[in-house]
Design a protein around this motif. Structure first.
Motif, PDB file in Angstrom:
ATOM      1  N   ALA A  80      -7.458  59.848 -33.362  1.00 51.21           N
ATOM      2  CA  ALA A  80      -7.971  58.776 -32.509  1.00 51.21           C
ATOM      3  C   ALA A  80      -6.887  57.737 -32.222  1.00 51.21           C
ATOM      4  N   LEU A  81      -6.188  57.310 -33.264  1.00 54.96           N
ATOM      5  CA  LEU A  81      -5.217  56.241 -33.100  1.00 54.96           C
ATOM      6  C   LEU A  81      -3.948  56.731 -32.403  1.00 54.96           C
ATOM      7  N   VAL A  82      -3.475  57.920 -32.760  1.00 61.15           N
ATOM      8  CA  VAL A  82      -2.272  58.452 -32.125  1.00 61.15           C
ATOM      9  C   VAL A  82      -2.488  58.622 -30.626  1.00 61.15           C
ATOM     10  N   SER A  83      -3.623  59.169 -30.253  1.00 68.82           N
ATOM     11  CA  SER A  83      -3.875  59.390 -28.826  1.00 68.82           C
ATOM     12  C   SER A  83      -3.961  58.068 -28.068  1.00 68.82           C
ATOM     13  N   LEU A  84      -4.592  57.061 -28.665  1.00 68.47           N
ATOM     14  CA  LEU A  84      -4.648  55.750 -28.017  1.00 68.47           C
ATOM     15  C   LEU A  84      -3.251  55.174 -27.851  1.00 68.47           C
ATOM     16  N   VAL A  85      -2.444  55.257 -28.892  1.00 68.99           N
ATOM     17  CA  VAL A  85      -1.082  54.708 -28.849  1.00 68.99           C
ATOM     18  C   VAL A  85      -0.241  55.403 -27.781  1.00 68.99           C
ATOM     19  N   LEU A  86      -0.375  56.707 -27.675  1.00 69.35           N
ATOM     20  CA  LEU A  86       0.399  57.422 -26.662  1.00 69.35           C
ATOM     21  C   LEU A  86      -0.042  57.050 -25.252  1.00 69.35           C
ATOM     22  N   VAL A  87      -1.328  56.802 -25.075  1.00 74.46           N
ATOM     23  CA  VAL A  87      -1.832  56.395 -23.758  1.00 74.46           C
ATOM     24  C   VAL A  87      -1.319  55.004 -23.401  1.00 74.46           C
ATOM     25  N   THR A  88      -1.458  54.045 -24.301  1.00 79.54           N
ATOM     26  CA  THR A  88      -0.999  52.681 -23.997  1.00 79.54           C
ATOM     27  C   THR A  88       0.515  52.658 -23.795  1.00 79.54           C
ATOM     28  N   THR A  89       1.237  53.465 -24.561  1.00 80.26           N
ATOM     29  CA  THR A  89       2.688  53.539 -24.410  1.00 80.26           C
ATOM     30  C   THR A  89       3.071  54.042 -23.022  1.00 80.26           C
ATOM     31  N   CYS A  90       2.433  55.123 -22.602  1.00 84.48           N
ATOM     32  CA  CYS A  90       2.754  55.716 -21.304  1.00 84.48           C
ATOM     33  C   CYS A  90       2.347  54.797 -20.152  1.00 84.48           C
ATOM     34  N   LEU A  91       1.192  54.182 -20.259  1.00 86.10           N
ATOM     35  CA  LEU A  91       0.747  53.272 -19.207  1.00 86.10           C
ATOM     36  C   LEU A  91       1.660  52.056 -19.105  1.00 86.10           C
ATOM     37  N   GLY A  92       2.118  51.554 -20.229  1.00 87.13           N
ATOM     38  CA  GLY A  92       3.044  50.430 -20.221  1.00 87.13           C
ATOM     39  C   GLY A  92       4.336  50.769 -19.506  1.00 87.13           C
ATOM     40  N   ALA A  93       4.852  51.979 -19.730  1.00 92.23           N
ATOM     41  CA  ALA A  93       6.070  52.414 -19.062  1.00 92.23           C
ATOM     42  C   ALA A  93       5.871  52.501 -17.554  1.00 92.23           C
ATOM     43  N   CYS A  94       4.761  53.095 -17.142  1.00 94.62           N
ATOM     44  CA  CYS A  94       4.486  53.249 -15.708  1.00 94.62           C
ATOM     45  C   CYS A  94       4.348  51.889 -15.033  1.00 94.62           C
ATOM     46  N   ALA A  95       3.614  50.996 -15.661  1.00 91.67           N
ATOM     47  CA  ALA A  95       3.419  49.667 -15.078  1.00 91.67           C
ATOM     48  C   ALA A  95       4.725  48.894 -15.043  1.00 91.67           C
ATOM     49  N   GLY A  96       5.569  49.084 -16.054  1.00 90.61           N
ATOM     50  CA  GLY A  96       6.870  48.428 -16.063  1.00 90.61           C
ATOM     51  C   GLY A  96       7.724  48.876 -14.888  1.00 90.61           C
ATOM     52  N   ALA A  97       7.668  50.157 -14.557  1.00 95.01           N
ATOM     53  CA  ALA A  97       8.420  50.667 -13.410  1.00 95.01           C
ATOM     54  C   ALA A  97       7.959  50.011 -12.118  1.00 95.01           C
ATOM     55  N   ILE A  98       6.646  49.859 -11.962  1.00 94.43           N
ATOM     56  CA  ILE A  98       6.109  49.228 -10.759  1.00 94.43           C
ATOM     57  C   ILE A  98       6.510  47.753 -10.688  1.00 94.43           C
ATOM     58  N   GLY A  99       6.440  47.067 -11.819  1.00 95.15           N
ATOM     59  CA  GLY A  99       6.863  45.665 -11.860  1.00 95.15           C
ATOM     60  C   GLY A  99       8.321  45.506 -11.501  1.00 95.15           C
ATOM     61  N   GLY A 100       9.177  46.386 -12.030  1.00 94.96           N
ATOM     62  CA  GLY A 100      10.600  46.341 -11.718  1.00 94.96           C
ATOM     63  C   GLY A 100      10.882  46.679 -10.268  1.00 94.96           C
ATOM     64  N   LEU A 101      10.125  47.636  -9.716  1.00 92.31           N
ATOM     65  CA  LEU A 101      10.319  48.055  -8.331  1.00 92.31           C
ATOM     66  C   LEU A 101      10.059  46.904  -7.364  1.00 92.31           C
ATOM     67  N   PHE A 102       8.881  46.297  -7.468  1.00 89.98           N
ATOM     68  CA  PHE A 102       8.506  45.257  -6.506  1.00 89.98           C
ATOM     69  C   PHE A 102       9.304  43.970  -6.691  1.00 89.98           C
ATOM     70  N   THR A 103       9.569  43.612  -7.937  1.00 91.74           N
ATOM     71  CA  THR A 103      10.329  42.379  -8.173  1.00 91.74           C
ATOM     72  C   THR A 103      11.754  42.511  -7.676  1.00 91.74           C
ATOM     73  N   SER A 104      12.387  43.657  -7.927  1.00 92.38           N
ATOM     74  CA  SER A 104      13.756  43.854  -7.455  1.00 92.38           C
ATOM     75  C   SER A 104      13.800  43.951  -5.937  1.00 92.38           C
TER      76      SER A 104
ATOM     77  N   ALA B 156      -5.019  46.400 -20.719  1.00 91.08           N
ATOM     78  CA  ALA B 156      -4.054  45.393 -21.177  1.00 91.08           C
ATOM     79  C   ALA B 156      -2.649  45.979 -21.214  1.00 91.08           C
ATOM     80  N   ALA B 157      -2.535  47.262 -21.546  1.00 89.55           N
ATOM     81  CA  ALA B 157      -1.224  47.912 -21.576  1.00 89.55           C
ATOM     82  C   ALA B 157      -0.575  47.886 -20.197  1.00 89.55           C
ATOM     83  N   ILE B 158      -1.366  48.121 -19.165  1.00 91.55           N
ATOM     84  CA  ILE B 158      -0.840  48.096 -17.800  1.00 91.55           C
ATOM     85  C   ILE B 158      -0.354  46.691 -17.443  1.00 91.55           C
ATOM     86  N   LEU B 159      -1.135  45.682 -17.796  1.00 90.51           N
ATOM     87  CA  LEU B 159      -0.749  44.305 -17.485  1.00 90.51           C
ATOM     88  C   LEU B 159       0.501  43.891 -18.252  1.00 90.51           C
ATOM     89  N   ILE B 160       0.564  44.236 -19.531  1.00 85.59           N
ATOM     90  CA  ILE B 160       1.734  43.910 -20.352  1.00 85.59           C
ATOM     91  C   ILE B 160       2.987  44.587 -19.791  1.00 85.59           C
TER      92      ILE B 160
END
Length: 432
Positions: A260-284, A318-322
């Motif tokens: 349960a915990l590993v799967s949640l962590v992997l999901v939040t980790t991956c979503l954070g990376a994807c959202a970070g790419a979008i944040g970097g794309l638009f800001t740059s 929250a992972a996406i927003l972070i």
């Protein structure tokens, strides 16, 4: 594992022998998962090497690869020599300084007495797996520094810094939280190291950038001059290798194969990376009026760093927003550092320090655990940051006034490969 055994033996009324066998199998599964995560974190060093090489200049390729090859070597050995026992001293009462002499003696002189049973870590992993997983984290903290001060730092000065920082400074700070020290007692929370690994390495990188100075020709007449990257494909490969390794970095920090915990962590980790790419794309794009691949790559890494402190205690939303905010911050931080004429070749300070601090504070904002407060997170991040920066600054300064930390102007202009290594990373030979 204890819960699982009780459930089998009592609620399902299965024979004790069956319960024991299943419990042992679960222990083996947990340990295998932790060893797999160790391998994933190890491969991150290849990611760091390719990112740094890709963003660097061709004339310094071998030098960059040399540093990234020797860094995990020194990091793991120094962690084995002293770091592991500083980081996990077994505080009798939570404090700031302690040393596990019993563990040191066991590791080197009586390894047969090491606990390799399910009793060591509630069935999550063995003593030896624990050391190797943690050693990979330690080496990662040093690698962060390498990219920031690339292309002008003396190799021997960097290696000496790595030896001291990984062997003493990083594990000491880590002991305050993960070793059961004063920060842990305070209620500070850092799941997988937004502060303890990334911002600690980022603060050290900042100290190095300040003392070593910018590359020749980086800042001219108030303008920032972009140095030509040797290989954008290599940088992309490196970013994806780091993203892959982060599944072990965060997934292994669960310290078991808890589904349960590993799967949640992997999901939040991956979503954070994807959202970070979008944040970097638009800001740059807003800042530079172009689609900046480098900032998208750093946005991915920024999102990963930002999500690392609370990957197990936040929701996917929250992972996406972070991650998205981290992607914005990494661009703004890079612009700010250039305004200050602080030359960071790969953006390590912006990715690891800025977004490491943000990720740590985000726990106090978004955590599903009400015990995690913003003020406590801020206090813990400040204590770790002040210690890491001061320590790194002192080490670099001593090296600067003794053996020197910067190569000569001639060597920097013509490239470190030819002068320090005698070979070039890229050589095209035409048959005559």
């Amino acid at each position: 594992m204890m819960y699982f055994s009780t459930l089998l033996a009592n609620d399902l009324a299965v024979p004790v022998e069956v319960s024991t066998a299943l419990a042992e199998n679960l222990f083996t599964t947990n340990n295998v998962w932790m060893m797999l995560c160790t391998a994933l974190v190890f491969i991150m060093h290849l990611g760091f090497a390719t990112v740094e090489t890709g963003f660097g200049q061709a004339k310094n390729t071998v030098n960059i690869l040399f540093k990234n090859t020797v860094t995990p070597v020194i990091g793991i050995l120094s962690y084995a020599a002293v770091g592991f026992y500083l980081m996990y001293p077994g505080f009798e009462t939570p404090g700031w300084f302690s040393f596990n002499t019993a563990g040191w003696n066991m590791f080197w002189f009586s390894p047969g007495s090491a606990d390799v049973t399910a009793g060591y870590a509630a069935g999550g992993y063995t003593y030896w797996t624990d050391f190797l997983f943690q050693a990979m984290f330690a080496a990662t903290a040093a690698t962060i520094v390498s990219g920031a001060i690339a292309e002008r730092v003396k190799l021997w000065a960097y290696l000496i810094f790595t030896l001291i920082f990984v062997g003493i400074v990083y594990p000491l700070i880590g002991s305050w939280q993960w070793g059961g020290g004063a920060l842990k007692a305070m209620g500070f929370y850092d799941f997988a190291g937004s502060t303890l690994v990334h911002s600690v390495g980022g603060w050290a990188a900042l100290a190095g950038v300040i003392l070593v100075g910018p590359r020749i020709g980086k800042y001219v007449n108030g303008q920032t001059v972009n140095k030509p990257a040797v290989s954008v494909p290599l940088a992309v490969i490196g970013a994806f290798l780091l993203w892959l390794g982060w599944f072990g970095f965060n997934g292994g920090s669960v310290l078991s194969a808890n589904p349960a915990l590993v799967s949640l962590v992997l999901v939040t980790t991956c979503l954070g990376a994807c959202a970070g790419a979008i944040g970097g794309l638009f800001t740059s794009y807003i800042a530079f009026k172009r689609l900046d691949l480098g900032m998208v790559l750093n946005g991915i890494l920024a999102g990963l760093v930002g999500i690392t402190a609370g990957a197990d205690v936040i929701t996917p939303g929250a992972a996406i927003l972070i991650g998205f905010i981290a992607g914005i911050l990494v661009v703004l931080s890079s612009i700010f550092l250039d305004k200050l004429k602080l030359d960071d070749v790969v953006g390590a300070v912006s990715v690891h320090l800025t977004c490491g601090v943000w990720g740590t504070l985000a726990v106090g904002i978004f955590s599903t655990n009400p015990d995690h407060t913003f003020l406590t997170q801020l206090t813990g991040a400040a204590i770790c940051g002040a210690t890491a920066f001061t320590s790194a600054f002192v080490i670099f300064y001593i090296l600067k006034v003794t053996i020197g930390i910067r190569v000569s102007e001639e060597h920097e202009r013509t490239g470190l490969d030819s002068h320090e290594h005698g070979i070039r990373g890229y050589t095209i030979v035409f048959d005559k």
